[in-house]
Write a protein that holds these residues in place. Structure first.
Motif, PDB file in Angstrom:
ATOM      1  N   LYS A   1     -13.313  -4.834  -9.450  1.00 11.76           N
ATOM      2  CA  LYS A   1     -14.089  -4.012 -10.381  1.00 11.76           C
ATOM      3  C   LYS A   1     -13.788  -2.554 -10.064  1.00 11.76           C
ATOM      4  O   LYS A   1     -13.447  -2.220  -8.919  1.00 11.76           O
ATOM      5  CB  LYS A   1     -15.594  -4.353 -10.287  1.00 11.76           C
TER       6      LYS A   1
ATOM      7  N   ASP B   1       0.869  -1.186   0.000  1.00 11.39           N
ATOM      8  CA  ASP B   1       0.000   0.000   0.000  1.00 11.39           C
ATOM      9  C   ASP B   1       0.895   1.222   0.000  1.00 11.39           C
ATOM     10  O   ASP B   1       2.012   1.181   0.552  1.00 11.39           O
ATOM     11  CB  ASP B   1      -0.935   0.023   1.214  1.00 11.39           C
TER      12      ASP B   1
ATOM     13  N   LYS C   1      -0.990   0.681   6.430  1.00 15.52           N
ATOM     14  CA  LYS C   1      -2.177  -0.092   6.030  1.00 15.52           C
ATOM     15  C   LYS C   1      -1.769  -1.507   5.617  1.00 15.52           C
ATOM     16  O   LYS C   1      -2.465  -2.483   5.923  1.00 15.52           O
ATOM     17  CB  LYS C   1      -2.924   0.619   4.892  1.00 15.52           C
TER      18      LYS C   1
HETATM   19  N1  NAD Z   1     -16.323  -6.438  -5.365  1.00 15.92           N
HETATM   20  C1  NAD Z   1     -16.867  -5.705  -4.402  1.00 15.92           C
HETATM   21  O1  NAD Z   1     -17.937  -6.035  -3.859  1.00 15.92           O
HETATM   22  C2  NAD Z   1     -16.154  -4.469  -3.935  1.00 15.92           C
HETATM   23  C3  NAD Z   1     -16.505  -3.849  -2.740  1.00 15.92           C
HETATM   24  C4  NAD Z   1     -15.783  -2.715  -2.344  1.00 15.92           C
HETATM   25  C5  NAD Z   1     -14.779  -2.192  -3.162  1.00 15.92           C
HETATM   26  N2  NAD Z   1     -14.508  -2.811  -4.340  1.00 15.92           N
HETATM   27  C6  NAD Z   1     -13.455  -2.278  -5.247  1.00 15.92           C
HETATM   28  O2  NAD Z   1     -12.195  -2.434  -4.611  1.00 15.92           O
HETATM   29  C7  NAD Z   1     -11.319  -1.369  -5.006  1.00 15.92           C
HETATM   30  C8  NAD Z   1     -10.794  -0.680  -3.758  1.00 15.92           C
HETATM   31  O3  NAD Z   1     -11.893  -0.139  -3.037  1.00 15.92           O
HETATM   32  P1  NAD Z   1     -11.756   0.174  -1.479  1.00 15.92           P
HETATM   33  O4  NAD Z   1     -13.097   0.568  -1.030  1.00 15.92           O
HETATM   34  O5  NAD Z   1     -11.038  -0.927  -0.792  1.00 15.92           O
HETATM   35  O6  NAD Z   1     -10.818   1.471  -1.560  1.00 15.92           O
HETATM   36  P2  NAD Z   1      -9.918   2.120  -0.414  1.00 15.92           P
HETATM   37  O7  NAD Z   1      -9.759   3.546  -0.785  1.00 15.92           O
HETATM   38  O8  NAD Z   1     -10.458   1.768   0.930  1.00 15.92           O
HETATM   39  O9  NAD Z   1      -8.537   1.334  -0.556  1.00 15.92           O
HETATM   40  C9  NAD Z   1      -7.667   1.498  -1.650  1.00 15.92           C
HETATM   41  C10 NAD Z   1      -6.235   1.361  -1.131  1.00 15.92           C
HETATM   42  O10 NAD Z   1      -5.347   1.342  -2.248  1.00 15.92           O
HETATM   43  C11 NAD Z   1      -4.175   2.068  -1.876  1.00 15.92           C
HETATM   44  N3  NAD Z   1      -3.490   2.468  -3.110  1.00 15.92           N
HETATM   45  C12 NAD Z   1      -3.906   3.378  -4.025  1.00 15.92           C
HETATM   46  N4  NAD Z   1      -2.996   3.453  -5.036  1.00 15.92           N
HETATM   47  C13 NAD Z   1      -2.030   2.566  -4.736  1.00 15.92           C
HETATM   48  C14 NAD Z   1      -0.810   2.193  -5.383  1.00 15.92           C
HETATM   49  N5  NAD Z   1      -0.423   2.760  -6.532  1.00 15.92           N
HETATM   50  N6  NAD Z   1      -0.031   1.265  -4.788  1.00 15.92           N
HETATM   51  C15 NAD Z   1      -0.396   0.690  -3.604  1.00 15.92           C
HETATM   52  N7  NAD Z   1      -1.531   1.018  -2.934  1.00 15.92           N
HETATM   53  C16 NAD Z   1      -2.325   1.943  -3.509  1.00 15.92           C
HETATM   54  C17 NAD Z   1      -4.697   3.220  -1.038  1.00 15.92           C
HETATM   55  O11 NAD Z   1      -3.692   3.784  -0.210  1.00 15.92           O
HETATM   56  C18 NAD Z   1      -5.805   2.522  -0.234  1.00 15.92           C
HETATM   57  O12 NAD Z   1      -5.316   2.001   0.991  1.00 15.92           O
HETATM   58  C19 NAD Z   1     -12.141  -0.462  -5.917  1.00 15.92           C
HETATM   59  O13 NAD Z   1     -11.875  -0.827  -7.236  1.00 15.92           O
HETATM   60  C20 NAD Z   1     -13.583  -0.796  -5.546  1.00 15.92           C
HETATM   61  O14 NAD Z   1     -14.500  -0.573  -6.607  1.00 15.92           O
HETATM   62  C21 NAD Z   1     -15.145  -3.932  -4.724  1.00 15.92           C
END
Ligand code: NAD
Length: 349
Positions: free
Chosen positions: A94, A33, A38
């Protein structure tokens, strides 16, 4: 043993970790991350976990076999392409492509490395009711399909949008309710009814003004390649926390689902109705849900297929190309909203 890494240790990442931990033959060893705390927190119970803040460094490790991409939408294409080019199998949350250009980049990288398994998460395809429903439709159990309607409502508050800078922006999220929440049901419709020919759509930001620059409400009609008309309404400004309602009307039977569970069934032939009812309700789903209830149990099933695909040197059930079809559907709805005209979905394929 397939050694896996997670890039992006935010909200969805623990669902991937818990899923992999249930799969014999898989082990999560690498965590990345931008914010190292995290990654450290997610890996706290994993002895010997390797922590990274730069995915490029992580992908250099020859011990790493496969990667889950769990970052924000805008970073998916870059990270997926880097993983493929480093020879790592990859499964991306997604939406697989925030823009058509992102999709093209990812598909081109995957085409150059057929030895690498590349998949996109659409976990609801692994919900057993959806699998059975697809079979029933293929067997023409509902007769000639006349209309299908999908209503989706959930609540995403202003606070939700303020929690992460990427949400609610064109550059970060790529859209609003459609690309983030309703996309699960656009994918469900493609899974059940096939490809989409054209769409006409309208969208608005009804309750999140000054907070997001994208839509919170979208309605559209889609004409599928098989001639079926499907109407969809979706909003994330609702009082409901998460509710999908799917109605399928055929000449022989009409069926309705709430949150992918059967709530109504009627038809011309009582014995046929009874058989369909028992097929769709005799399901004893003992799988544990990891994460929010509405994520369902599908992540573990889809990750299991991903790991088995790697072991068996075959394509995963949901290939990147297949997952991309649902992103293409989303992009077409946005193009139709913008133009106010029918948008031909094939122009993105
Ligand atoms: N399938 C599902 O039911 C479902 C549910 C929730 C979220 N999602 C998907 O999951 C993905 C993440 O969502 P989330 O809610 O967990 O987001 P989030 O913002 O909680 O987490 C994303 C994480 O990625 C990190 N990050 C960003 N760029 C990065 C990089 N270049 N290198 C390393 N780490 C990096 C951020 O610091 C953050 O901790 C999205 O695509 C979202 O659509 C899917």
């Amino acid at each position: 043993m397939v050694k896996c890494g997670i890039v992006g240790c935010g909200i969805i990442a623990p669902t991937h970790l818990a899923g992999y931990r249930q799969i014999p033959g898989a082990e999560v060893t690498h965590f990345c991350d931008l914010l190292s705390e995290k990654a450290v927190k997610l890996a706290e119970n994993i002895p010997g976990a390797k922590i990274f803040t730069d995915y490029r460094e992580m992908f250099k490790d020859p011990e790493l076999d496969a990667v889950s991409v769990c970052t924000d939408h805008a970073s998916h294409a870059e990270i997926v392409c880097a993983a493929i080019n480093a020879g790592k199998h990859v499964i991306c949350e997604k939406v697989p492509g925030r823009t058509p250009e992102d999709l093209d980049m990812m598909l081109a990288a995957a085409a150059q490395h057929p030895e690498v398994a590349v998949s996109g998460i659409f976990q609801h395809r692994f919900n057993r009711n959806n699998i059975i429903l697809k079979e029933l439709i293929a067997q023409n159990k509902f007769g000639k399909l006349l209309t299908v309607n999908l209503n989706f409502a959930c609540l995403r508050t202003d606070d939700y949008y303020r929690q992460a800078a990427w949400r609610g922006t064109v550059s970060g999220e790529g859209g609003g309710v459609l690309i983030n929440q309703a996309i699960h049901f656009l994918d469900q419709l493609r899974f059940l009814f096939g490809n989409v020919r054209r769409v006409a759509a309208i969208s608005a930001n009804l309750t999140h003004q000054q907070v997001i620059e994208v839509e919170d409400t979208v309605s559209f009609v889609a004409e599928f390649a098989n001639g079926l008309f499907i109407t969809v309404n979706s909003t994330n400004s609702a009082s409901a926390k998460w509710r999908s309602a799917l109605t399928i009307c055929g000449t022989e039977m009409q069926v309705e689902f709430i949150d992918e569970k059967l709530v109504y069934l009627d038809g011309n032939d009582d014995s046929a109705v009874t058989a369909v009812r028992s097929a769709l309700t005799d399901i004893d789903d003992q799988e544990k849900i990891h994460g929010k209830v509405y994520y369902g149990t599908g992540h573990t099933a889809q990750l299991t297929d991903f790991i088995r695909a790697i072991e068996e040197h075959r394509a995963p059930e949901v290939t990147l190309a297949e997952a991309s079809g649902s992103a293409v559907f989303v992009h077409a709805v946005y193009a139709a909203c913008k133009s106010g005209k029918w948008c031909d979905v094939r122009q993105f394929q």
